[in-house]
Each structure stands twice: as C-alpha cells, then as structure tokens.
Design a protein around this motif. Structure first.
Motif, mmCIF file in Angstrom:
data_model
loop_
_atom_site.group_PDB
_atom_site.id
_atom_site.type_symbol
_atom_site.label_atom_id
_atom_site.label_comp_id
_atom_site.label_asym_id
_atom_site.label_seq_id
_atom_site.Cartn_x
_atom_site.Cartn_y
_atom_site.Cartn_z
ATOM 1 N N VAL A 60 43.760 -2.195 9.679
ATOM 2 C CA VAL A 60 44.089 -1.864 11.064
ATOM 3 C C VAL A 60 43.166 -2.707 11.928
ATOM 4 O O VAL A 60 41.947 -2.571 11.885
ATOM 5 N N SER A 61 43.746 -3.611 12.712
ATOM 6 C CA SER A 61 42.945 -4.563 13.487
ATOM 7 C C SER A 61 42.143 -3.866 14.580
ATOM 8 O O SER A 61 42.478 -2.759 15.010
ATOM 9 N N LYS A 62 41.101 -4.528 15.035
ATOM 10 C CA LYS A 62 40.268 -4.000 16.116
ATOM 11 C C LYS A 62 41.114 -3.772 17.358
ATOM 12 O O LYS A 62 40.965 -2.739 18.033
ATOM 13 N N ASN A 63 42.010 -4.692 17.680
ATOM 14 C CA ASN A 63 42.882 -4.516 18.850
ATOM 15 C C ASN A 63 43.730 -3.256 18.727
ATOM 16 O O ASN A 63 43.915 -2.530 19.707
ATOM 17 N N GLU A 64 44.246 -2.996 17.545
ATOM 18 C CA GLU A 64 45.060 -1.801 17.330
ATOM 19 C C GLU A 64 44.212 -0.543 17.403
ATOM 20 O O GLU A 64 44.632 0.466 17.971
ATOM 21 N N ARG A 65 43.009 -0.589 16.847
ATOM 22 C CA ARG A 65 42.105 0.560 16.958
ATOM 23 C C ARG A 65 41.737 0.806 18.421
ATOM 24 O O ARG A 65 41.677 1.953 18.866
ATOM 25 N N VAL B 249 51.529 -0.168 11.997
ATOM 26 C CA VAL B 249 51.805 1.220 12.364
ATOM 27 C C VAL B 249 51.791 2.086 11.112
ATOM 28 O O VAL B 249 51.209 3.169 11.095
ATOM 29 N N LYS B 250 52.413 1.602 10.064
ATOM 30 C CA LYS B 250 52.448 2.350 8.808
ATOM 31 C C LYS B 250 51.037 2.578 8.280
ATOM 32 O O LYS B 250 50.697 3.685 7.856
ATOM 33 N N ASP B 251 50.190 1.544 8.310
ATOM 34 C CA ASP B 251 48.806 1.688 7.859
ATOM 35 C C ASP B 251 48.053 2.710 8.699
ATOM 36 O O ASP B 251 47.335 3.557 8.173
ATOM 37 N N ALA B 252 48.223 2.634 10.011
ATOM 38 C CA ALA B 252 47.538 3.574 10.903
ATOM 39 C C ALA B 252 47.999 5.013 10.628
ATOM 40 O O ALA B 252 47.167 5.930 10.557
ATOM 41 N N LEU B 253 49.292 5.214 10.461
ATOM 42 C CA LEU B 253 49.808 6.550 10.173
ATOM 43 C C LEU B 253 49.297 7.073 8.834
ATOM 44 O O LEU B 253 48.979 8.257 8.711
ATOM 45 N N ASN B 254 49.215 6.196 7.852
ATOM 46 C CA ASN B 254 48.670 6.608 6.558
ATOM 47 C C ASN B 254 47.227 7.068 6.688
ATOM 48 O O ASN B 254 46.821 8.054 6.066
ATOM 49 N N HIS B 255 46.433 6.372 7.490
ATOM 50 C CA HIS B 255 45.036 6.777 7.703
ATOM 51 C C HIS B 255 44.968 8.134 8.391
ATOM 52 O O HIS B 255 44.186 9.002 7.998
ATOM 53 N N ILE B 256 45.804 8.325 9.410
ATOM 54 C CA ILE B 256 45.818 9.589 10.140
ATOM 55 C C ILE B 256 46.189 10.736 9.202
ATOM 56 O O ILE B 256 45.615 11.818 9.276
ATOM 57 N N LYS B 257 47.129 10.491 8.309
ATOM 58 C CA LYS B 257 47.593 11.532 7.396
ATOM 59 C C LYS B 257 46.640 11.772 6.226
ATOM 60 O O LYS B 257 46.474 12.909 5.789
ATOM 61 N N PHE C 271 44.671 2.420 20.156
ATOM 62 C CA PHE C 271 44.761 3.814 19.719
ATOM 63 C C PHE C 271 43.699 4.649 20.434
ATOM 64 O O PHE C 271 43.984 5.732 20.942
ATOM 65 N N ASP C 272 42.484 4.135 20.520
ATOM 66 C CA ASP C 272 41.384 4.831 21.183
ATOM 67 C C ASP C 272 41.694 5.066 22.662
ATOM 68 O O ASP C 272 41.423 6.135 23.202
ATOM 69 N N ASN C 273 42.288 4.081 23.315
ATOM 70 C CA ASN C 273 42.626 4.208 24.733
ATOM 71 C C ASN C 273 43.837 5.111 24.969
ATOM 72 O O ASN C 273 44.000 5.637 26.065
#
Length: 68
Positions: free
Chosen positions: A37-42, A7-15, A45-47
């Motif tokens: 950020v794993s494919k499952n997590e991406r 989650v932290k990695d994903a938020l850092n990318h978004i920011k 997020f996409d869905n």
C-alpha cells in the motif's frame, strides 16, 4: 500496481491485520508497515477516514465509502 489491486490490498489489511475495536490511529499504525500500500494511498486513507473508534472492518469500509 493497479488501483484495483491497491484497493484489494488495503481492504485485506483492514480485514486481517487490525485488532478491533480500533481507533483511526490504531488502523493507521497497523497498515503503515505494508509496502504493497503506497504512501500516497495511506495518506489518502488517513485524510478520508473519520477519526473515531471502529468495531469491525465493515464499519471502516462504510466510513470510507460514505466519504467518497
């Protein structure tokens, strides 16, 4: 990798890695190349992320939290 660090990695990318304003597609493209950020997590997020244009990272985060 723990869920918390994902989650932290994903938020850092978004920011830090998305140029705003950005569409959902722009955000997904900006985050697609990041191996921490794993494919499952991406896919999740996409869905989950509504298909619209976002003016800043806070709008993206609010849209995700409104869905969960």
């Amino acid at each position: 990798m723990s869920s918390q660090s994902s989650v932290k990695d994903a938020l850092n990318h978004i920011k830090n890695d998305v140029d705003y304003p950005a569409s959902k597609q722009d955000i997904m493209q900006a985050c697609s190349g990041f191996s921490e950020v794993s494919k499952n997590e991406r896919d999740w997020f996409d869905n989950t992320l509504p298909d619209r244009t976002y003016n800043n990272p806070d709008e993206v985060i609010r849209a995700i939290f409104d869905k969960i």
